[in-house]
Design an enzyme around this catalytic site. Structure first.
Site, PDB file in Angstrom:
ATOM      1  N   SER A   1       0.865  -1.182   0.000  1.00  0.00           N
ATOM      2  CA  SER A   1       0.000   0.000   0.000  1.00  0.00           C
ATOM      3  C   SER A   1       0.902   1.232   0.000  1.00  0.00           C
ATOM      4  O   SER A   1       0.911   2.032   0.918  1.00  0.00           O
ATOM      5  CB  SER A   1      -0.896   0.004   1.237  1.00  0.00           C
TER       6      SER A   1
ATOM      7  N   HIS B   1      -3.641  -6.351   1.521  1.00  0.00           N
ATOM      8  CA  HIS B   1      -2.757  -7.362   2.106  1.00  0.00           C
ATOM      9  C   HIS B   1      -3.399  -8.743   2.172  1.00  0.00           C
ATOM     10  O   HIS B   1      -2.798  -9.693   2.649  1.00  0.00           O
ATOM     11  CB  HIS B   1      -2.344  -6.966   3.527  1.00  0.00           C
TER      12      HIS B   1
ATOM     13  N   GLN C   1      -7.408  -2.259   6.062  1.00  0.00           N
ATOM     14  CA  GLN C   1      -6.246  -3.118   5.814  1.00  0.00           C
ATOM     15  C   GLN C   1      -5.756  -3.882   7.052  1.00  0.00           C
ATOM     16  O   GLN C   1      -5.332  -5.018   6.944  1.00  0.00           O
ATOM     17  CB  GLN C   1      -5.112  -2.225   5.284  1.00  0.00           C
ATOM     18  N   GLU C   2      -5.827  -3.232   8.216  1.00  0.00           N
ATOM     19  CA  GLU C   2      -5.214  -3.864   9.390  1.00  0.00           C
ATOM     20  C   GLU C   2      -6.080  -3.698  10.638  1.00  0.00           C
ATOM     21  O   GLU C   2      -6.517  -2.593  10.957  1.00  0.00           O
ATOM     22  CB  GLU C   2      -3.828  -3.245   9.660  1.00  0.00           C
TER      23      GLU C   2
ATOM     24  N   GLU D   1       1.036 -10.084   6.477  1.00  0.00           N
ATOM     25  CA  GLU D   1       1.706  -9.694   7.719  1.00  0.00           C
ATOM     26  C   GLU D   1       1.473 -10.704   8.838  1.00  0.00           C
ATOM     27  O   GLU D   1       1.637 -10.398  10.018  1.00  0.00           O
ATOM     28  CB  GLU D   1       1.254  -8.294   8.131  1.00  0.00           C
TER      29      GLU D   1
ATOM     30  N   ASP E   1      -5.623   0.200  10.849  1.00  0.00           N
ATOM     31  CA  ASP E   1      -5.056   0.938   9.713  1.00  0.00           C
ATOM     32  C   ASP E   1      -6.073   0.811   8.584  1.00  0.00           C
ATOM     33  O   ASP E   1      -6.207  -0.254   7.971  1.00  0.00           O
ATOM     34  CB  ASP E   1      -3.698   0.371   9.283  1.00  0.00           C
TER      35      ASP E   1
ATOM     36  N   GLU F   1      -5.039   4.634  11.788  1.00  0.00           N
ATOM     37  CA  GLU F   1      -4.051   5.082  10.801  1.00  0.00           C
ATOM     38  C   GLU F   1      -4.733   5.346   9.466  1.00  0.00           C
ATOM     39  O   GLU F   1      -5.638   4.605   9.065  1.00  0.00           O
ATOM     40  CB  GLU F   1      -3.006   3.959  10.664  1.00  0.00           C
TER      41      GLU F   1
ATOM     42  N   ASP G   1       0.276   7.772   7.744  1.00  0.00           N
ATOM     43  CA  ASP G   1       1.250   6.899   7.077  1.00  0.00           C
ATOM     44  C   ASP G   1       1.351   7.346   5.617  1.00  0.00           C
ATOM     45  O   ASP G   1       2.254   8.096   5.253  1.00  0.00           O
ATOM     46  CB  ASP G   1       0.800   5.435   7.198  1.00  0.00           C
TER      47      ASP G   1
ATOM     48  N   LYS H   1       8.584   4.840   8.532  1.00  0.00           N
ATOM     49  CA  LYS H   1       9.128   3.721   7.766  1.00  0.00           C
ATOM     50  C   LYS H   1      10.418   4.206   7.110  1.00  0.00           C
ATOM     51  O   LYS H   1      10.378   5.139   6.293  1.00  0.00           O
ATOM     52  CB  LYS H   1       8.156   3.310   6.668  1.00  0.00           C
TER      53      LYS H   1
ATOM     54  N   HIS I   1       7.296  -1.753  10.165  1.00  0.00           N
ATOM     55  CA  HIS I   1       7.746  -2.673   9.112  1.00  0.00           C
ATOM     56  C   HIS I   1       7.022  -2.330   7.807  1.00  0.00           C
ATOM     57  O   HIS I   1       6.223  -1.399   7.765  1.00  0.00           O
ATOM     58  CB  HIS I   1       7.413  -4.113   9.523  1.00  0.00           C
ATOM     59  N   ARG I   2       7.271  -3.120   6.748  1.00  0.00           N
ATOM     60  CA  ARG I   2       6.483  -3.064   5.527  1.00  0.00           C
ATOM     61  C   ARG I   2       5.793  -4.413   5.355  1.00  0.00           C
ATOM     62  O   ARG I   2       6.160  -5.398   5.979  1.00  0.00           O
ATOM     63  CB  ARG I   2       7.367  -2.797   4.297  1.00  0.00           C
ATOM     64  N   SER I   3       4.802  -4.445   4.477  1.00  0.00           N
ATOM     65  CA  SER I   3       4.120  -5.742   4.280  1.00  0.00           C
ATOM     66  C   SER I   3       5.055  -6.749   3.613  1.00  0.00           C
ATOM     67  O   SER I   3       4.961  -7.941   3.847  1.00  0.00           O
ATOM     68  CB  SER I   3       2.834  -5.540   3.484  1.00  0.00           C
TER      69      SER I   3
ATOM     70  N   LYS J   1       5.061  -1.133  15.015  1.00  0.00           N
ATOM     71  CA  LYS J   1       4.059  -1.924  14.298  1.00  0.00           C
ATOM     72  C   LYS J   1       4.829  -2.898  13.424  1.00  0.00           C
ATOM     73  O   LYS J   1       5.522  -2.486  12.501  1.00  0.00           O
ATOM     74  CB  LYS J   1       3.203  -0.979  13.453  1.00  0.00           C
TER      75      LYS J   1
HETATM   76  C1  2PG Z   1       1.073   0.087   6.132  1.00  0.00           C
HETATM   77  C2  2PG Z   1       2.142  -0.910   5.754  1.00  0.00           C
HETATM   78  C3  2PG Z   1       2.666  -1.771   6.838  1.00  0.00           C
HETATM   79  P1  2PG Z   1       2.682  -1.503   3.318  1.00  0.00           P
HETATM   80  O1  2PG Z   1       0.210   0.456   5.342  1.00  0.00           O
HETATM   81  O2  2PG Z   1       1.096   0.622   7.242  1.00  0.00           O
HETATM   82  O3  2PG Z   1       1.708  -2.424   7.597  1.00  0.00           O
HETATM   83  O4  2PG Z   1       1.785  -1.645   4.641  1.00  0.00           O
HETATM   84  O5  2PG Z   1       4.060  -1.934   3.686  1.00  0.00           O
HETATM   85  O6  2PG Z   1       2.022  -2.427   2.326  1.00  0.00           O
HETATM   86  O7  2PG Z   1       2.641  -0.080   2.921  1.00  0.00           O
HETATM   87 MG    MG Z   2      -0.455   2.092   6.726  1.00  0.00          MG
END
Ligand code: 2PG
Ligand code: MG
Length: 438
Positions: free
Chosen positions: A52, A164, A172-173, A216, A253, A296, A323, A348, A376-378, A399
């Site tokens: 994302s 994801h 997403q989360e 994830e 998120d 988020e 983010d 990030k 982290h990243r996905s 996270k």
């Molecule tokens: C997010 C990230 C990590 P992605 O959106 O916060 O969870 O996802 O690395 O795919 O951007």
């Molecule tokens: Mg995000």
């Protein structure tokens, strides 16, 4: 950073920078960089990769063409080996700022697209690790000296949706946040127990395929409604013997740019088109009904005004986290601070591209009363650098996915190790959030 006077300066000079292609957790190529100093300090770092990705992020340089479906990184690898290695040779590895500046200058683009954000970030982190290794110090201590004793509160993504996962959840989360504990290890234990209860509950409610996991490590059950996911989390927390909202809270998120329709200026959630105001009302309702303490990217990545509005309405109770809005970018973050958008920033390293820029963003955040979440990243690897960064820079929050899949547990395991190494580890718990439960 922490400087010792005992080791001769000469030994901190960069002797070698070498990159290679490795695979990430989604089976895509990524860049690994190894830096060696003259004192034989070795630092290795891998570039992570997002799905994302916000449009303002540092660009991952990919080869295109047929190999690896276009996702090869041979150009990025060769940029490290042929351009960056030469430029950094003999520079003092402790001079992170000058090293990062040099790479930024050689790249010469605003989004690191010439050398590649992936090439630059892996080099930048590997340099810091090589300097730390030359001191024979762990990275967190090199970064934070004796102030590096704050373990982060983990936000564990245990139900995956959006881009994801292959289900119909729009957000997403769905994360659990074990804030009501005295130590990181106790908090992690509670999260793990909840994760396993969730597995049992999902299997009962949705059948065996519901326990397949997303990128994830969170489950990706065939749910459609946001409230179904939230109810499952609450039930899992209770089944594990913990009190929702007191010991374990919930974070979201939404990654809402993914379901925002720009032409119509609406968000499509659960098949219904909603205006910005209707989205804010939806979040207000969810925060009323569930122990949610962090949201988020609740609104589109360009909507600074909307972010300011939701922060005004919910910011005293929950973290409003930028983010895709900020993309860890100092310029965008400054704009957000001026607008009053959000009260927390997701950090990030690969979004901005270098460790120095990351450190500047964290400083700026603290100075302006924004909470910082190292993320982290996905697409990840077994690299644990972000765990050390979270402790070393006293971020307070991290996270890094579910407590499952090696690339996610690597970070939690590193934090367990750090907690054990520290003389007096501090776990901030609820202090990491604006709302302390009564
Ligand atoms: C997010 C990230 C990590 P992605 O959106 O916060 O969870 O996802 O690395 O795919 O951007
Ligand atoms: Mg995000």
């Amino acid at each position: 950073m922490y400087y010792s006077t005992i080791i001769p300066d000469e030994l901190f000079k960069i002797k070698e920078v070498k990159a290679r292609m490795i695979l990430d957790s989604r089976g895509n190529p990524t860049v690994q960089v190894r830096v060696i100093t003259k004192g034989l300090g070795v630092g290795i770092a891998n570039a992570p990769s997002g799905a994302s990705t916000g449009i303002h992020e540092a660009v991952e340089l990919r080869d295109g063409g047929r190999d690896f479906h276009g996702k090869g990184v041979s150009k990025a690898v060769s940029n490290v080996n042929n351009v960056i290695a030469e430029a950094l040779k003999d520079m003092d590895s402790r001079n992170q700022y000058m090293i990062d500046k040099k790479m930024i200058e050689i790249d010469g683009t605003p989004n690191k697209s010439r050398l590649g954000g992936n090439a630059i970030v892996a080099t930048s982190l590997a340099v810091a690790k090589a300097a730390a290794a030359t001191y024979e110090q762990p990275l967190y201590m090199y970064l934070g000296g004796r102030f590096a004793n704050l373990l982060p509160v983990p936000m564990l993504n245990i139900i995956n949706g959006g881009v994801h996962a292959g289900n119909k959840l729009d957000f997403q989360e769905f994360m659990i946040v074990p804030a009501g504990f005295k130590s990181f290890s106790e908090a992690l234990k509670a999260a793990v127990e909840t994760y396993h209860e969730l597995k049992r509950i999902l299997k009962e409610r949705y059948g065996p395929s519901a326990i397949n996991v997303g990128d994830e490590g969170g489950y990706a059950p065939p749910m459609e409604k946001i409230t179904e996911a939230l109810d499952a989390l609450i039930d899992a927390i209770k089944a594990a013997g913990y009190e929702p909202g007191k010991e374990i809270a919930i974070a979201l998120d939404a990654a809402s740019s993914q379901f925002y329709n720009k032409d119509k200026n609406v968000y499509v959630v659960e098949g219904i088109e909603r205006s910005r105001e209707e989205m804010i009302e939806l979040y207000e309702k969810l925060v009323d009904e569930y122990p949610i303490i962090s949201i988020e990217d609740p609104l589109d990545e360009e909507d600074f005004e909307g972010f300011a509005e939701i922060t005004k309405r919910l910011g005293n109770k929950v973290l409003i986290v930028g983010d895709d809005l900020f993309t860890t970018n100092p310029g965008r973050f400054r704009k957000g601070i001026e607008a009053g958008a959000a009260n927390a920033i997701l950090v990030k390293v690969n979004q901005v591209g270098t460790l120095s820029e990351t450190m500047m963003v964290i400083e700026e955040a603290k100075f302006n009363n924004y909470r910082t979440i190292i993320s982290h990243r996905s697409g990840e690897t077994e690299d644990t650098t972000i765990a050390d960064i979270a402790v070393g820079l006293r971020a307070g929050l991290i996270k890094t996915g579910a407590p499952a899949r090696g690339e996610r547990t690597a970070k939690y395991n590193r934090l367990l190790e750090i907690e054990e190494e520290l003389d007096r580890p501090v776990y901030p718990g609820w202090k990491a959030f604006p709302r302390i439960p009564v």
